[in-house]
Motif scaffolding. Sequence first.
Motif, short mmCIF file in Angstrom:
data_model
loop_
_atom_site.label_atom_id
_atom_site.label_comp_id
_atom_site.label_asym_id
_atom_site.label_seq_id
_atom_site.Cartn_x
_atom_site.Cartn_y
_atom_site.Cartn_z
N GLY A 251 11.60 -17.43 13.78
CA GLY A 251 11.54 -17.38 15.23
C GLY A 251 10.12 -17.17 15.71
N HIS A 253 9.01 -14.93 18.90
CA HIS A 253 9.36 -14.13 20.06
C HIS A 253 8.14 -13.96 20.96
N ALA A 312 19.36 -15.05 15.74
CA ALA A 312 18.92 -16.15 16.62
C ALA A 312 19.91 -16.22 17.78
N GLY A 345 12.36 -20.91 18.21
CA GLY A 345 12.13 -20.95 16.78
C GLY A 345 10.65 -21.00 16.47
#
Length: 443
Positions: A251, A253, A312, A345
């Motif tokens: 990911g 963030h 996720a 992602g």
Amino acid sequence: MTWLQENPDVHTIRVAASDLNGVARGKRLGRRFADKVLDEGTRFPLSVLNLDIWGEDIDDSPLVFADGDPDGVALPTERGYLPMPWLSAPTALLPMWMFREDGRPFGGDPRHALARVLGRFRALGLTPVVGTELEFYVIDDRGPILRVPPSPRSGKRRPGAEILSLRALDAFDEFFTEIYDGCEAMDIPADTAISEAGIGQFEVNLNHVPDALKAADDAWLFKLLVRGIARSHGFAASFMAKPYEDYSGNGMHVHFSLLDRDGRNVFDDGGPEGSDIFRNAVAGCLAAMPGSALLFFPHGNSYDRLVPEAHAPTGVAWGYENRTAALRIPAGSAKARRIEHRVAGGDVNPYLMLAAILGAALIGIEDKLEPVAPITGNAYEQDLAQLPGTWAEAIDAFEADPLIARILPEELIRNYVATKRQELRYVAELTEQEKVDLYLDTV
């Protein structure tokens, strides 16, 4: 004294801009042309920023045959020359962005898309403060099966995931030392590194900066740096969304807050819940999330990451100190009140990702939107509006969403949809191994 004067051993330079997929497109030049390109820029076809993931022209792009495939003018960003520590010969990188012949920003350039959103914030007297968290895997891809590389210290492969393990970090200490040295040389504000939930998976946080363009530059450059240094050590570093079927995906963030002209965090109301403008921003992010999904999940492999109970987000929700929600509001001092956007992602284009997130927050503020109630508990077990679950659904949602039309230029939307529809057709013809080969190093 300029950076190049301080580095007389540099003999070659690269000039590069980000295409819609975040791939660096550019040229190699001799040092004797450095001053000219810094002052005048260079010329690329505009279509170069609208290639598919293989680097091929888009079949129905108006930038190619319909318009005669015209050049644009690539000009240096404010970043200036940077070292490329992953190359054996001393080399400089000059990041660029694209303009039309008449001086207008090229609407298909992802960096300009983010700059456009930030200009709207400036008009309101607001400055986004942005930090990113980037996950990646180190991978031995020399054989048909992806494996964790052997530790350079012990020569052993550790097949298990080790969350927040110092042993896992120490096993690749020289690799991480070179990453941090490279970040220092490139002015990338790398902060903490941790081992993550997958085998050979790590996360590096880039510190908050009150300049979202720099934050996007930092993330884009960080990915180039990490991939390059890994290859110099004999293995791959991949930001691919889901390299392993049985382990968590990668990911990226994003944490953000907003400062007013006096430098005050406008999300802070002195208490734990946040201000009215904070709730407006949350509501905007939630409203634009389905239409933005294509930017958060841009590739065929991206949708393999969207697995319930795997960290996720799949539902549209927010919550205080809740890592199962798409938007998490971290605890801590009210002065540091911020939104953590947990959807994207690791395979995203950072410029488009931040344009989507900040543009959505801005719509919430402009329209004074109010969010639904925050959730508590496990988001995966709740009846929530869902993000698009397939690439085709995400393309359609992106193209049709009126909120996306308020965030991104029409030219970029058209180009991006054409790019993704072409990739969707051709990726469907690939085997799983061919998909890994395609995405492992490119995204």
